[in-house]
Design an enzyme around this catalytic site. Sequence first.
Site, PDB file in Angstrom:
ATOM      1  N   LEU A   1      -1.015   7.397   2.422  1.00  0.00           N
ATOM      2  CA  LEU A   1      -0.266   8.230   3.363  1.00  0.00           C
ATOM      3  C   LEU A   1       0.538   7.371   4.332  1.00  0.00           C
ATOM      4  CD1 LEU A   1      -2.718  11.138   4.099  1.00  0.00           C
ATOM      5  CD2 LEU A   1      -0.695  11.140   2.666  1.00  0.00           C
TER       6      LEU A   1
ATOM      7  N   HIS B   1     -20.357   8.959   6.817  1.00  0.00           N
ATOM      8  CA  HIS B   1     -20.076  10.394   6.721  1.00  0.00           C
ATOM      9  C   HIS B   1     -21.353  11.159   6.368  1.00  0.00           C
ATOM     10  CE1 HIS B   1     -18.278  14.147   5.578  1.00  0.00           C
ATOM     11  NE2 HIS B   1     -17.084  13.718   5.919  1.00  0.00           N
TER      12      HIS B   1
ATOM     13  N   SER C   1     -16.716  17.453   1.316  1.00  0.00           N
ATOM     14  CA  SER C   1     -15.896  17.606   2.522  1.00  0.00           C
ATOM     15  C   SER C   1     -16.643  18.175   3.723  1.00  0.00           C
ATOM     16  CB  SER C   1     -14.723  18.531   2.222  1.00  0.00           C
ATOM     17  OG  SER C   1     -14.108  18.920   3.431  1.00  0.00           O
TER      18      SER C   1
ATOM     19  N   GLY D   1       1.378   3.925   4.137  1.00  0.00           N
ATOM     20  CA  GLY D   1       2.333   3.064   3.453  1.00  0.00           C
ATOM     21  C   GLY D   1       3.414   3.859   2.737  1.00  0.00           C
TER      22      GLY D   1
ATOM     23  N   HIS E   1     -17.814   5.816   4.714  1.00  0.00           N
ATOM     24  CA  HIS E   1     -16.660   6.623   4.354  1.00  0.00           C
ATOM     25  C   HIS E   1     -15.342   6.059   4.891  1.00  0.00           C
ATOM     26  CE1 HIS E   1     -14.330  10.126   3.448  1.00  0.00           C
ATOM     27  NE2 HIS E   1     -14.097  10.411   4.702  1.00  0.00           N
TER      28      HIS E   1
ATOM     29  N   ARG F   1     -14.222   8.556  14.121  1.00  0.00           N
ATOM     30  CA  ARG F   1     -13.065   9.387  13.828  1.00  0.00           C
ATOM     31  C   ARG F   1     -13.491  10.827  13.602  1.00  0.00           C
ATOM     32  NH1 ARG F   1     -11.025  11.355   9.409  1.00  0.00           N
ATOM     33  NH2 ARG F   1     -12.080  10.014   7.916  1.00  0.00           N
TER      34      ARG F   1
ATOM     35  N   ARG G   1     -19.178  13.515  13.124  1.00  0.00           N
ATOM     36  CA  ARG G   1     -19.836  12.881  11.981  1.00  0.00           C
ATOM     37  C   ARG G   1     -20.936  11.910  12.370  1.00  0.00           C
ATOM     38  NH1 ARG G   1     -14.351  11.925   8.383  1.00  0.00           N
ATOM     39  NH2 ARG G   1     -14.163  14.100   7.800  1.00  0.00           N
TER      40      ARG G   1
ATOM     41  N   GLY H   1       0.839  -1.196   0.000  1.00  0.00           N
ATOM     42  CA  GLY H   1       0.000   0.000   0.000  1.00  0.00           C
ATOM     43  C   GLY H   1       0.871   1.242   0.000  1.00  0.00           C
TER      44      GLY H   1
ATOM     45  N   GLU I   1      -5.266   3.639   8.229  1.00  0.00           N
ATOM     46  CA  GLU I   1      -6.643   3.151   8.370  1.00  0.00           C
ATOM     47  C   GLU I   1      -6.690   1.630   8.546  1.00  0.00           C
ATOM     48  OE1 GLU I   1      -9.281   4.462   5.240  1.00  0.00           O
ATOM     49  OE2 GLU I   1     -11.025   3.465   6.108  1.00  0.00           O
TER      50      GLU I   1
END
Lengths: 251, 667
Positions: free
Chosen positions: B44, B267, B285, B46, B430, B464, B338, B41, B454
């Site tokens: 971010l 989300h 977003s 990995g 999400h 989260r 959320r 992976g 994740e």
Amino acid sequence: MNLTLKIYRQDGPNSKGRMETYPVTDISEHMSFLEMLDVLNEQLVNDGKEPVAFDHDCREGICGMCSLYINGEAHGPDRGVTTCQLHMRKFKDGDTIHIEPWRAAAFPIIKDLVVDRSAMDRIMNAGGFVSVNTSGNTQDANAIPIPKVDADKAFDAATCIGCGACVATCKNSSAMLFVGAKVSQLALLPQGQVERTDRVLNMVAQMDEEGFGNCTNTGACEVECPKGISLENIARLNSEFLIASLKAEKK
Amino acid sequence: MSILDSKIPEGPIKEKWTNHKNNINVVNPANKRHIDVIVVGTGLAGGAAAASLAEMGYNVKAFCFQDSPRRAHSIAAQGGINAAKNYQNDGDSTYRLFYDTVKGGDYRAREANVYRLAEVSANIIDQCVAQGVPFARDYGGLLDNRSFGGVLVSRTFYAKGQTGQQLLLGAYSAMSRQIGKGKIEMLNRHEMLDLVLVDGKARGIIARNLITGEIERHSAHAVVLGTGGYGNVFFLSTNAMGSNVTAAWKAHKKGAYFANPCFTQIHPTCIPRSGDYQSKLTLMSESLRNDGRIWVPKKKEDVIAIREGRLRAVDLKEEDRDYYLERRYPAFGNLVPRDVASRAAKERCDAGFGVNETGEAVYLDFAAAIMRYGTEKATVDGIHNASETMIRELGEKVIEAKYGNLFQMYEKITDDDPYKTPMMIYPAVHYTMGGIWVDYNLMTTIPGCYAAGEANFSDHGANRLGASALMQGLADGYFVLPYTIGDYLANEIRTGKISTDLPEFIEAERAVKDRISTLLENKGSKTVDHFHKRLGKIMWDNVGMARNEEGLKKAIAEIKALREEFWKDVFVPGKANGLNPELEKAGRVADFIELGELMALDALSRSESCGGHFRDESRTDEGEALRDDENFAFVSAWEWTGDPSKAALHKEALEFNDIELKQRSYK
């Protein structure tokens, strides 16, 4: 709506390609273009046939994985979108749609509509970075203020998604918009100054080695770029390259 | 029932990480050259881990299924990344970020891990800026911040609505540098299909070259999984089409416990579904909730008029609108976390106030923000007596500068102009807080196998907070794993190169090839997507935003039946030797079906409500989630025993020494 699709198919890297015709029916105008292809593939699989291979992943226009030359345009007839964001409302009932892969010497075909774009990664490996190791001790992020204008311009250049539409649409298969975007981003920021000269020379050398063509200022890349990367970046690439070449000669 | 050793260091929470770094083993630079690490992976977590490990001197082999490491789905993260920098002077601190994250996660995260996350958050911003990541800046040239849900300070750094893209390209550039140097061997278009254990330790993986179809053996002294979450178990989610659980699931079946699988994040602000053909859902977003107000009509007759197209949202009078988040949660308003925002939307829509044809949509309205910004801009520009039209135009420009790409995305998908009419949104799957169980060093229950980002379970508890996924991915990849992995690898310096001819590799390769043959030779009558859609429906209806005992039991039975049917009746066209996307999907869906059953089992066993896990049976009088700390203040870590519904439960007790356990309130 009902459509006729004429799709380029090629069984493997060394096979001969051909155009195949497929009808699709009951396509909703709210579908994305790739969802329309999903419908076709589901249909092909149900008929016991091999589906059409195409690259895609995020389906929201940011990963840069999807491609496709649609009716002679990279990412199709809409502007400022990738193929996955193109919606069928841009087409009419009864239309015939031609779907082809990206075409460039540096992008060999793997299968059907899937091409190999690793040449772009190799250009990045040649210099598309700032040489800073990971540590908890880099200086504070606010230690160097950056004028908002420069930061915004660097950001605009940095939004390139590396899809390769610029190359596919260019009559010279030039990757200069892609390379110019990365060179510009780092040339505009204080963090990129130290390697500014070497970066542009190394990236351009790799670009040439990969077999991408040169820019002749047609501007098709800017029109087809899904992220609106400006031609200004090619101008900056040229000037950076010129200055760097002169500096390199002095050494 | 075994006791899981989380290896949390001794000492006060503020000193744990520093002390730990001082005390763990390190590998000397000369020895790092003889140690191989596999990273699966390139998102971010990995990507950052691969780059950092290579910089340190390890030999890294990195794998991704996409055609380039830059395509990993971290790239789609929009809103921002949290860091306790306190640049806005609003009282932010490491402790406050730690507190907000533990509370936001409804007290189901491990305190020590979260504190470390908050501690290294500031380094992330420094590191990214040094890499040339163009974060948003103000006119003084300093970094700008925005607010996200569930917090009362402004600590979110951003780059328009493309923060994930900019951070990932930063990590990708760091990787590119190491690939250019030959310190990372990058294997694009490769999918990990099994983890190989030798003498109980992770020693390599079996991967399929997706272009040639070749099954390859790769060995290493440690294996890092940065393979993301499993939201696609629901078929429709905001994840990328290729996002999958396969690597994590294979590790699970080889002995890695899977923690809190039922903790999934729905989300609140996604574009509603529009038809059965839909392949994925698109997020809008959370940063939009800084300026957007969420509402539905107060009266049913207005709802009906809107659905029938007789009334436009913009024409509905202010007093006839129900800004239900502001009404129910005056302290946090539209910026509640959320899980709370999603349930509130569902509550209104279930009560019949949904504003589109399907009845599953609420408004996210920017009109007030546009006028507010327009007025401010007019004042700044010295324009007196500006007309309403002019104020609106000025305001629209401000909004465009902040969220332009999101508005464009919305317009392209829905054919509606969100500057002129409110957006329609509805919750969608999400993120997954659950994942592979890891200790403080991010090591799984398999020695030498690590999970980051994740893919692990550790930092977000049951919910989260926005802008914390990017923070955790980069914290794990840049600042945690590169240190903690040394503690294990220090004992591997005498091991030498690991042969891929060991019987364990041969056996794992054979099993992978057998499974591929089974799928291809099955010649059933239904497509892979057919099964995936059915699984998604079972999951969404029973293991979605609200869960109850009856539904979960039904789901387990249905998924079991679906699994049997899949293996009897799936049809996978094409061949094993060559690019075959249907074959790739088939393997992933088979794993999702097994995972789905475990998720339902986990949700059934946790009869409390917490964060994103809402059990109808456990709610307060006001309809909020009701936790049961006496019986459920633990992490559920499941051990594979051969059948997902017979997984063995291990409990890691959660101790809260630095934060008092309280019923969460955002009122």
